[in-house]
Design a protein around this motif. Structure first.
Motif, PDB file in Angstrom:
ATOM      1  N   ALA A  98      45.606  40.714  46.145  1.00  0.00           N
ATOM      2  CA  ALA A  98      45.080  39.701  45.219  1.00  0.00           C
ATOM      3  C   ALA A  98      45.425  38.309  45.743  1.00  0.00           C
ATOM      4  CB  ALA A  98      45.678  39.900  43.835  1.00  0.00           C
ATOM      5  N   ILE A  99      44.633  37.329  45.370  1.00  0.00           N
ATOM      6  CA  ILE A  99      44.882  35.954  45.797  1.00  0.00           C
ATOM      7  C   ILE A  99      46.100  35.411  45.078  1.00  0.00           C
ATOM      8  CG2 ILE A  99      44.000  33.589  45.649  1.00  0.00           C
ATOM      9  CD1 ILE A  99      41.270  34.697  46.316  1.00  0.00           C
ATOM     10  N   ILE A 100      46.983  34.795  45.844  1.00  0.00           N
ATOM     11  CA  ILE A 100      48.139  34.097  45.283  1.00  0.00           C
ATOM     12  C   ILE A 100      47.990  32.641  45.694  1.00  0.00           C
ATOM     13  CG2 ILE A 100      50.635  33.843  45.328  1.00  0.00           C
ATOM     14  CD1 ILE A 100      50.781  36.864  45.816  1.00  0.00           C
ATOM     15  N   ALA A 101      47.922  31.757  44.709  1.00  0.00           N
ATOM     16  CA  ALA A 101      47.630  30.345  44.976  1.00  0.00           C
ATOM     17  C   ALA A 101      48.694  29.468  44.329  1.00  0.00           C
ATOM     18  CB  ALA A 101      46.262  29.992  44.415  1.00  0.00           C
ATOM     19  N   TYR A 153      38.396  43.033  43.354  1.00  0.00           N
ATOM     20  CA  TYR A 153      38.313  42.746  44.781  1.00  0.00           C
ATOM     21  C   TYR A 153      37.680  43.929  45.518  1.00  0.00           C
ATOM     22  CZ  TYR A 153      41.497  38.848  43.979  1.00  0.00           C
ATOM     23  OH  TYR A 153      42.063  37.687  43.535  1.00  0.00           O
ATOM     24  N   PRO A 154      36.954  43.671  46.609  1.00  0.00           N
ATOM     25  CA  PRO A 154      36.402  44.770  47.398  1.00  0.00           C
ATOM     26  C   PRO A 154      37.516  45.513  48.132  1.00  0.00           C
ATOM     27  CG  PRO A 154      35.992  42.675  48.480  1.00  0.00           C
ATOM     28  CD  PRO A 154      36.597  42.354  47.151  1.00  0.00           C
ATOM     29  N   HIS A 164      31.089  39.861  59.542  1.00  0.00           N
ATOM     30  CA  HIS A 164      31.486  38.831  58.572  1.00  0.00           C
ATOM     31  C   HIS A 164      31.107  39.366  57.199  1.00  0.00           C
ATOM     32  CE1 HIS A 164      32.306  34.944  56.800  1.00  0.00           C
ATOM     33  NE2 HIS A 164      31.184  35.095  56.121  1.00  0.00           N
ATOM     34  N   ARG A 165      32.113  39.638  56.388  1.00  0.00           N
ATOM     35  CA  ARG A 165      31.857  40.213  55.065  1.00  0.00           C
ATOM     36  C   ARG A 165      32.148  39.184  53.990  1.00  0.00           C
ATOM     37  NH1 ARG A 165      34.967  45.923  56.016  1.00  0.00           N
ATOM     38  NH2 ARG A 165      36.470  44.603  57.029  1.00  0.00           N
ATOM     39  N   THR A 166      31.342  39.213  52.962  1.00  0.00           N
ATOM     40  CA  THR A 166      31.587  38.396  51.779  1.00  0.00           C
ATOM     41  C   THR A 166      31.393  39.277  50.550  1.00  0.00           C
ATOM     42  OG1 THR A 166      29.309  37.673  51.587  1.00  0.00           O
ATOM     43  CG2 THR A 166      30.780  36.269  52.873  1.00  0.00           C
ATOM     44  N   ALA A 167      32.060  38.905  49.481  1.00  0.00           N
ATOM     45  CA  ALA A 167      31.914  39.625  48.219  1.00  0.00           C
ATOM     46  C   ALA A 167      32.195  38.669  47.074  1.00  0.00           C
ATOM     47  CB  ALA A 167      32.872  40.809  48.148  1.00  0.00           C
ATOM     48  N   VAL A 168      31.581  38.944  45.944  1.00  0.00           N
ATOM     49  CA  VAL A 168      31.825  38.169  44.725  1.00  0.00           C
ATOM     50  C   VAL A 168      32.889  38.900  43.919  1.00  0.00           C
ATOM     51  CG1 VAL A 168      30.826  37.314  42.585  1.00  0.00           C
ATOM     52  CG2 VAL A 168      29.490  37.247  44.691  1.00  0.00           C
ATOM     53  N   VAL A 169      33.914  38.178  43.504  1.00  0.00           N
ATOM     54  CA  VAL A 169      35.007  38.732  42.700  1.00  0.00           C
ATOM     55  C   VAL A 169      34.872  38.212  41.277  1.00  0.00           C
ATOM     56  CG1 VAL A 169      37.515  38.779  42.384  1.00  0.00           C
ATOM     57  CG2 VAL A 169      36.553  38.858  44.679  1.00  0.00           C
ATOM     58  N   THR A 170      34.952  39.113  40.314  1.00  0.00           N
ATOM     59  CA  THR A 170      34.973  38.737  38.905  1.00  0.00           C
ATOM     60  C   THR A 170      36.425  38.755  38.445  1.00  0.00           C
ATOM     61  OG1 THR A 170      32.812  39.739  38.569  1.00  0.00           O
ATOM     62  CG2 THR A 170      34.122  39.288  36.597  1.00  0.00           C
ATOM     63  N   VAL A 171      36.887  37.648  37.914  1.00  0.00           N
ATOM     64  CA  VAL A 171      38.279  37.497  37.493  1.00  0.00           C
ATOM     65  C   VAL A 171      38.536  38.318  36.230  1.00  0.00           C
ATOM     66  CG1 VAL A 171      40.009  35.838  36.672  1.00  0.00           C
ATOM     67  CG2 VAL A 171      38.387  35.181  38.464  1.00  0.00           C
ATOM     68  N   SER A 172      39.656  39.045  36.240  1.00  0.00           N
ATOM     69  CA  SER A 172      40.063  39.762  35.030  1.00  0.00           C
ATOM     70  C   SER A 172      41.280  39.107  34.378  1.00  0.00           C
ATOM     71  CB  SER A 172      40.351  41.231  35.336  1.00  0.00           C
ATOM     72  OG  SER A 172      41.376  41.355  36.285  1.00  0.00           O
ATOM     73  N   GLY A 173      42.000  38.292  35.139  1.00  0.00           N
ATOM     74  CA  GLY A 173      43.145  37.590  34.571  1.00  0.00           C
ATOM     75  C   GLY A 173      43.887  36.777  35.613  1.00  0.00           C
ATOM     76  N   VAL A 174      44.702  35.840  35.154  1.00  0.00           N
ATOM     77  CA  VAL A 174      45.527  35.005  36.027  1.00  0.00           C
ATOM     78  C   VAL A 174      46.911  34.941  35.397  1.00  0.00           C
ATOM     79  CG1 VAL A 174      45.834  32.710  37.028  1.00  0.00           C
ATOM     80  CG2 VAL A 174      43.533  33.612  36.701  1.00  0.00           C
ATOM     81  N   ARG A 175      47.946  35.102  36.242  1.00  0.00           N
ATOM     82  CA  ARG A 175      49.309  35.029  35.695  1.00  0.00           C
ATOM     83  C   ARG A 175      50.213  34.285  36.663  1.00  0.00           C
ATOM     84  NH1 ARG A 175      53.074  39.397  37.295  1.00  0.00           N
ATOM     85  NH2 ARG A 175      52.140  40.356  39.126  1.00  0.00           N
TER      86      ARG A 175
END
Length: 76
Positions: A64-67, A57-58, A27-38
């Motif tokens: 990338a997350i698409i929401a 992202y690791p 079970h892996r987790t990582a913290v992502v720092t946002v650089s931008g959203v478009r």
């Protein structure tokens, strides 16, 4: 309690956690720092807008997350 934001309202420097549960032994987790959203698309049928979140992202988080415009995330 952590603050929640809509993905579309994330700003550069915001941080959130991603998880990898694809292997039951790891079970892996990582913290992502946002650089931008478009904005990347508007649904043809649903007419919902979609947003792509860029960040550091690791290696094991392939895309990338698409929401959708109403999706939320807990910000650290």
């Amino acid at each position: 309690m952590a603050e929640t934001k809509l993905y579309r309202n994330l700003k550069a420097g915001d941080k959130f956690v991603v998880h990898d549960n694809t292997d039951p032994k790891k079970h892996r987790t990582a913290v992502v720092t946002v650089s931008g959203v478009r904005e990347i698309a508007r649904g043809f049928i649903s007419h919902k807008r979609q947003w792509e979140v860029s960040g550091d992202y690791p290696w094991w988080f392939v895309h990338a997350i698409i929401a959708y415009s109403t999706d939320k995330v807990e910000v650290l």
